[in-house]
Design an enzyme around this catalytic site. Structure first.
Site, short mmCIF file in Angstrom:
data_model
loop_
_atom_site.label_atom_id
_atom_site.label_comp_id
_atom_site.label_asym_id
_atom_site.label_seq_id
_atom_site.Cartn_x
_atom_site.Cartn_y
_atom_site.Cartn_z
CE LYS A 179 -1.50 3.12 2.70
NZ LYS A 179 -1.69 4.46 2.15
CD GLU A 254 13.29 0.75 9.30
OE1 GLU A 254 13.89 1.74 9.75
OE2 GLU A 254 13.69 -0.41 9.48
CB CYS A 288 13.05 9.33 8.61
SG CYS A 288 13.98 8.27 7.49
CD GLU A 390 10.26 12.99 11.55
OE1 GLU A 390 9.07 12.70 11.74
OE2 GLU A 390 11.06 12.23 10.99
P1 NAD Z 1 2.41 8.58 7.90
O1 NAD Z 1 2.69 7.78 9.12
O2 NAD Z 1 1.32 9.59 7.97
O3 NAD Z 1 2.05 7.64 6.68
C1 NAD Z 1 2.89 6.59 6.27
C2 NAD Z 1 2.06 5.53 5.59
O4 NAD Z 1 1.21 4.94 6.56
C3 NAD Z 1 1.13 6.09 4.51
O5 NAD Z 1 1.05 5.17 3.45
C4 NAD Z 1 -0.21 6.19 5.22
O6 NAD Z 1 -1.32 6.13 4.36
C5 NAD Z 1 -0.14 4.97 6.13
N1 NAD Z 1 -1.01 5.04 7.30
C6 NAD Z 1 -1.49 6.12 7.94
N2 NAD Z 1 -2.25 5.74 9.00
C7 NAD Z 1 -2.24 4.40 9.02
C8 NAD Z 1 -2.83 3.42 9.88
N3 NAD Z 1 -3.60 3.77 10.92
N4 NAD Z 1 -2.60 2.12 9.61
C9 NAD Z 1 -1.82 1.75 8.57
N5 NAD Z 1 -1.24 2.64 7.73
C10 NAD Z 1 -1.44 3.95 7.95
O7 NAD Z 1 3.79 9.24 7.49
P2 NAD Z 1 4.11 10.19 6.27
O8 NAD Z 1 3.64 11.56 6.62
O9 NAD Z 1 3.62 9.58 5.01
O10 NAD Z 1 5.71 10.10 6.26
C11 NAD Z 1 6.47 10.87 7.09
C12 NAD Z 1 6.91 10.09 8.32
O11 NAD Z 1 7.56 8.89 7.92
C13 NAD Z 1 7.93 10.86 9.13
O12 NAD Z 1 7.66 10.70 10.49
C14 NAD Z 1 9.24 10.18 8.76
O13 NAD Z 1 10.25 10.32 9.72
C15 NAD Z 1 8.82 8.78 8.59
N6 NAD Z 1 9.80 8.07 7.77
C16 NAD Z 1 10.61 7.17 8.36
C17 NAD Z 1 11.58 6.51 7.61
C18 NAD Z 1 12.49 5.50 8.22
O14 NAD Z 1 13.15 4.76 7.46
N7 NAD Z 1 12.60 5.40 9.52
C19 NAD Z 1 11.70 6.79 6.26
C20 NAD Z 1 10.85 7.72 5.69
C21 NAD Z 1 9.89 8.35 6.45
#
Ligand code: NAD
Length: 497
Positions: A179, A254, A288, A390
């Site tokens: 997804k 992650e 991140c 962040e």
């Molecule tokens: P997000 O958590 O809002 O969304 C990430 C994904 O999760 C999206 O596909 C979203 O649709 C899905 N999602 C949202 N709610 C969900 C739920 N309840 N159940 C299952 N899936 C759900 O994050 P974002 O805004 O898309 O990305 C930014 C965040 O991601 C930042 O906090 C960043 O640090 C983190 N990030 C971490 C890494 C890493 O490798 N540690 C890499 C990239 C981004």
């Protein structure tokens, strides 16, 4: 529709069982640099997700028994196809995500490196024979594919974050339902025809654009999903992990970070400053592992800021498809507002703006884009939201320190533990500082240490588990041990003299 979608044979629909299908709604995908609509993409509902899981379960039966060497060859073919189409893929990625073309090309190459790496690692996934304490018995310890897995990725590295998970899961013999983020599904869908061309059987990888919350519910309610792998915010990770308590799949997370960038007193300030600019230009700080707190010795702060201002103001912000652009827009206007709010909050508490890069304002065609002017702020304190959360934007919050020990303690005083950077001349001291930092990865005099061959993952509230390295493959296997009598040929005493 963009020209790249035609060239890559991508339809803005769901990819289930090897064919494009419709969902039960649509989502509009726009170019964040211009606000122009790129495509109306089909969005899956709960039934589509369940259908994808059903198909993956069927495909798993034969994929899990395909020799690992054959699985690996297929993944390496996919790596070659990604490389062959890097220009088209990168153009699509820039249009959809906003990052400059050079960074998008880097992301395509990075994604290909995971297919190559896990393609090579697939055949090295070995078990062992463990001696049994009882004479005449032995143990067979076997790594076996975990089953059907659910993969969830964010919008900042929409191709590479998917590639890390997809390549590892497929190498391990799992079938996957992926997804992608709803803001950037097109580049994810581009992998579908490419993997089919590499020879992937239908159903082994399903790609379903759908709302995150719904996906979380369907995935955690289905006992057939044996690994849930998410890259996203810590809040989403917490929600998913709590819901996963229902059927207890392995949860691989992650999550967010709050990386310190520590400039030691003997650092080459010019290099540290220029690397910081490159790091903050990467995806406009929406990373991140981006530097979120820049610690500099109080005695060298003004010198460091002098070195920082030149490259900071020289970087060009604009539409990533134009030549010479170093930083693109943020993903949407709300993200810009959030970053500005954090800066204003810090200023209201005594912090000061050092410089602001407004290069994008000269281009009237970008008026509808979600641009945020890169800003350096000094006088930031640990307790300001700009340092404590962040930021996910092109901001460098500068904090000063008196002693290196103080800087390290403050760098560690956060619930996050993902990445850190240390710049220093004395490598023994820089290494000691790196060892003392509570994070998953540290770059010493290096701003981009991530590679397919090393494990990457967060500690504390930044995550669980690893991506990349040999460890990335182990996220998708389970161990099965069989204790059994050792077969023995009865030589009827013929060995005796
Ligand atoms: P997000 O958590 O809002 O969304 C990430 C994904 O999760 C999206 O596909 C979203 O649709 C899905 N999602 C949202 N709610 C969900 C739920 N309840 N159940 C299952 N899936 C759900 O994050 P974002 O805004 O898309 O990305 C930014 C965040 O991601 C930042 O906090 C960043 O640090 C983190 N990030 C971490 C890494 C890493 O490798 N540690 C890499 C990239 C981004």
């Amino acid at each position: 529709m963009t020209p790249e979608l035609n060239e890559l044979k991508v339809e803005p629909r769901l990819w289930i069982n090897g064919v494009w299908t419709d969902g039960n709604g649509t989502v509009i995908v726009t170019n964040p640099a211009t606000g122009v609509t790129l495509a109306e993409v089909q969005r899956g509902g709960a039934d589509d997700l369940r259908r994808a899981i059903d198909g993956a379960q069927r495909a798993f039966a034969s994929w899990s028994h395909t020799p690992s060497a054959a699985r690996g060859e297929l993944l390496k073919r996919a790596a070659a196809l990604l490389t062959a189409r890097r220009n088209t893929l990168a153009a699509l990625l820039t249009r959809e995500q906003g990052k400059p073309l050079a960074q998008a090309l880097g992301e395509v190459d990075y994604a290909a490196s995971f297919f190559q790496w896990f393609g090579e690692e697939a055949r090295r996934l070995c078990g062992r024979i463990q001696p049994h304490p009882t004479p005449g018995f032995e143990y067979l310890v076997q790594p076996i594919p975990a089953g059907v897995v659910g993969l969830i990725t964010p919008w900042n590295f929409p191709l590479a974050q998917g590639a890390k998970k997809v390549a590892a899961a497929l190498a391990a013999g799992c079938a996957a339902v992926w997804k992608p983020a709803e803001l950037t599904p097109l580049i994810a869908l581009a992998l579908a025809p490419l993997l089919a061309e590499a020879g992937l059987p239908p159903g082994v990888l399903q790609i379903v654009t759908a709302p995150g919350r719904l996906v979380g519910e369907v995935f955690t309610n289905d006992p057939r999903l044996r690994v849930l792998s998410l890259t996203g915010s810590t809040e989403t990770g917490r929600t998913l992990a709590a819901a996963a308590a229902r059927h207890l799949p392995r949860v691989s997370l992650e999550l967010g970070g709050n990386a310190p960038f520590i400039v030691l007193p003997d650092a080459d300030l010019e290099k540290a400053a220029s690397d910081l600019v490159r790091l903050k230009c990467l995806c406009s700080g929406q990373v991140c592992v981006s530097a979120n707190r820049v610690f500099v010795p109080a005695s060298r702060e003004s010198e460091f800021l002098d070195h920082l201002q030149r490259p900071w103001l020289k970087a060009r912000v604009g539409d990533g498809l134009q030549d010479g652009v170093d930083a693109g827009p943020l993903i949407h206007h709300q993200a810009c507002q959030q970053v500005r709010k954090l800066i204003e909050d810090a200023l209201s508490q005594g912090a000061e703006v050092v410089c602001v890069n407004r290069t994008h304002e000269a281009d009237g065609s970008l008026a509808a884009g979600s641009f945020c002017a890169p800003t350096v702020v000094r006088g930031v304190r640990d307790d300001m939201a700009l340092a404590a959360t962040e930021t996910f934007g092109p901001v460098a919050p500068v904090l000063t320190y008196q002693s290196v020990e103080d800087a390290v303690c403050r760098a560690n005083a956060t619930p996050f533990g993902l990445a850190a950077y240390v710049y220093g001349g004395d490598l023994a001291r820089a290494r000691a500082v790196a060892e003392a930092l509570e994070v998953g990865i540290v770059g010493v005099n290096e701003w981009r240490p991530l590679r397919a061959e090393i494990p990457f993952g967060g500690i504390k509230e930044s995550g669980l588990g690893w991506e990349g390295g040999e460890e990335g493959l182990h996220e998708f296997v389970v161990l099965k041990t069989i204790a059994l009598p050792r077969p023995r040929l009865d030589l009827d005493g013929r060995r005796d003299p």
